[in-house]
Design a protein around this motif. Structure first.
Motif, PDB file in Angstrom:
ATOM      1  N   LEU A 124     -27.237  20.177   4.868  1.00  0.00           N
ATOM      2  CA  LEU A 124     -26.319  20.182   6.003  1.00  0.00           C
ATOM      3  C   LEU A 124     -24.935  19.675   5.629  1.00  0.00           C
ATOM      4  O   LEU A 124     -23.927  20.177   6.141  1.00  0.00           O
ATOM      5  CB  LEU A 124     -26.908  19.347   7.142  1.00  0.00           C
ATOM      6  CG  LEU A 124     -28.196  19.943   7.740  1.00  0.00           C
ATOM      7  CD1 LEU A 124     -28.849  18.970   8.711  1.00  0.00           C
ATOM      8  CD2 LEU A 124     -27.907  21.271   8.431  1.00  0.00           C
ATOM      9  N   VAL A 125     -24.851  18.699   4.737  1.00  0.00           N
ATOM     10  CA  VAL A 125     -23.538  18.227   4.283  1.00  0.00           C
ATOM     11  C   VAL A 125     -22.825  19.331   3.510  1.00  0.00           C
ATOM     12  O   VAL A 125     -21.612  19.550   3.673  1.00  0.00           O
ATOM     13  CB  VAL A 125     -23.678  16.950   3.437  1.00  0.00           C
ATOM     14  CG1 VAL A 125     -22.376  16.645   2.697  1.00  0.00           C
ATOM     15  CG2 VAL A 125     -24.055  15.766   4.325  1.00  0.00           C
ATOM     16  N   LEU A 126     -23.563  20.048   2.645  1.00  0.00           N
ATOM     17  CA  LEU A 126     -22.963  21.166   1.927  1.00  0.00           C
ATOM     18  C   LEU A 126     -22.496  22.246   2.897  1.00  0.00           C
ATOM     19  O   LEU A 126     -21.408  22.817   2.732  1.00  0.00           O
ATOM     20  CB  LEU A 126     -23.967  21.742   0.925  1.00  0.00           C
ATOM     21  CG  LEU A 126     -24.260  20.902  -0.314  1.00  0.00           C
ATOM     22  CD1 LEU A 126     -25.361  21.556  -1.140  1.00  0.00           C
ATOM     23  CD2 LEU A 126     -23.002  20.735  -1.157  1.00  0.00           C
ATOM     24  N   VAL A 150     -13.698  23.390   4.421  1.00  0.00           N
ATOM     25  CA  VAL A 150     -12.768  24.007   3.465  1.00  0.00           C
ATOM     26  C   VAL A 150     -12.225  25.319   4.011  1.00  0.00           C
ATOM     27  O   VAL A 150     -11.016  25.588   3.963  1.00  0.00           O
ATOM     28  CB  VAL A 150     -13.472  24.230   2.106  1.00  0.00           C
ATOM     29  CG1 VAL A 150     -12.602  25.089   1.188  1.00  0.00           C
ATOM     30  CG2 VAL A 150     -13.783  22.891   1.447  1.00  0.00           C
ATOM     31  N   GLN A 151     -13.109  26.138   4.553  1.00  0.00           N
ATOM     32  CA  GLN A 151     -12.676  27.423   5.103  1.00  0.00           C
ATOM     33  C   GLN A 151     -11.786  27.208   6.327  1.00  0.00           C
ATOM     34  O   GLN A 151     -10.809  27.938   6.534  1.00  0.00           O
ATOM     35  CB  GLN A 151     -13.891  28.264   5.489  1.00  0.00           C
ATOM     36  CG  GLN A 151     -14.734  28.732   4.319  1.00  0.00           C
ATOM     37  CD  GLN A 151     -14.020  29.773   3.472  1.00  0.00           C
ATOM     38  OE1 GLN A 151     -13.034  30.369   3.889  1.00  0.00           O
ATOM     39  NE2 GLN A 151     -14.524  29.995   2.275  1.00  0.00           N
ATOM     40  N   GLY A 152     -12.117  26.221   7.154  1.00  0.00           N
ATOM     41  CA  GLY A 152     -11.312  25.954   8.334  1.00  0.00           C
ATOM     42  C   GLY A 152      -9.898  25.551   7.980  1.00  0.00           C
ATOM     43  O   GLY A 152      -8.930  26.026   8.594  1.00  0.00           O
ATOM     44  N   VAL A 153      -9.746  24.678   6.995  1.00  0.00           N
ATOM     45  CA  VAL A 153      -8.412  24.259   6.568  1.00  0.00           C
ATOM     46  C   VAL A 153      -7.630  25.446   6.017  1.00  0.00           C
ATOM     47  O   VAL A 153      -6.435  25.601   6.278  1.00  0.00           O
ATOM     48  CB  VAL A 153      -8.517  23.128   5.524  1.00  0.00           C
ATOM     49  CG1 VAL A 153      -7.151  22.846   4.906  1.00  0.00           C
ATOM     50  CG2 VAL A 153      -9.080  21.871   6.160  1.00  0.00           C
ATOM     51  N   SER A 154      -8.310  26.311   5.264  1.00  0.00           N
ATOM     52  CA  SER A 154      -7.617  27.481   4.696  1.00  0.00           C
ATOM     53  C   SER A 154      -7.121  28.429   5.773  1.00  0.00           C
ATOM     54  O   SER A 154      -6.118  29.121   5.590  1.00  0.00           O
ATOM     55  CB  SER A 154      -8.540  28.226   3.729  1.00  0.00           C
ATOM     56  OG  SER A 154      -9.568  28.916   4.431  1.00  0.00           O
TER      57      SER A 154
END
Length: 242
Positions: free
Chosen positions: A178-180, A187-191
């Motif tokens: 779940l952490v992964l 990461v995708q959200g920030v991008s």
């Protein structure tokens, strides 16, 4: 990695979890009958961020656009394709029963809808003027995953792992899986915050992030007063070499 099942037995029949899965499947089967009318259907029942933003501005002036706010709920039961549906329902099937067992039937339903609503509104806040319909149960299910992380971190999750042309299964701690999963969403959200990618279709990453955080908060509140359940020693016997 594709989760297959965990090793935590549900303490009660997860009737709400089953009902949510059925409702999602029925809604998707209805979508398949619409043909060319599907686009208009999505615009009516999915969340269009620009419309929600406008409805919020209207709300500050005392005007309630009920049809727009209703989509925050209805969008949770719509999906854009078979993979979208099956991926979401698999996660709900594996993790939802245990969370329902801990929160209770009514508590789980309220939590699921609340997590989905918060997830949707965060996605709208990140891209408020988008005209692309947002739909899917992913935000609500992300809430379930976040809650599961707190309530059952020591559970083991049997996962299917592709190795080139071959497939294998491994058991990993639920907290690692779940952490992964959340790290990928973050990461995708920030991008997606880059202006060039702000109004394109695809995965609502911030809905996943928002739902997961809500789930963590609810899990922390619930764990404070409950004992962890027993683990099922026979859960993985079907694939074990022992």
């Amino acid at each position: 990695m594709i989760p297959l099942h965990d090793d935590i037995p549900s303490p009660r029949v997860p009737v709400v979890n089953y009902a949510l899965i059925v409702l999602n499947v029925v809604a998707f089967l209805h979508e398949l009958t619409l043909g060319p009318a599907i686009e208009a259907f999505f615009r009516q029942w999915a969340v269009v961020p620009r419309e929600v933003t406008t409805a919020w501005l209207q709300l500050t002036h005392g005007v309630i656009q009920t049809d727009v706010w209703l989509t925050v709920l209805t969008a949770m039961f719509l999906h854009g394709g078979w993979l979208h549906l099956l991926g979401n329902m698999l996660s709900l099937w594996i993790f939802g029963d245990n969370v329902e067992g801990r929160l209770g039937h009514v508590g789980f339903l309220l939590f699921y809808l609340f997590a989905g609503a918060v997830a949707t509104l965060l996605q709208v806040a990140v891209n408020p003027m988008s005209t692309i319909p947002n739909l899917g149960a992913s935000g609500a299910i992300a809430g379930v995953l976040g809650c599961y992380l707190i309530l059952f971190p020591d559970a083991r999750v049997l996962t299917l792992v592709p190795l080139g042309f071959f497939l294998t299964t491994i058991r990993i701690w639920a907290w690692i899986y779940l952490v992964l999963w959340f790290a990928i969403q973050a990461v995708q959200g920030v991008s997606m915050l880059a202006p060039a990618r702000a109004d394109v279709g695809g995965v609502a990453w911030w809905a996943h992030i928002g739902g997961f955080v809500v789930g963590i908060a609810v899990g922390v509140a619930s764990r404070a007063t409950r004992r962890p359940p027993p683990r099922n020693p026979y859960a993985d016997r079907w694939y074990s070499n022992r």
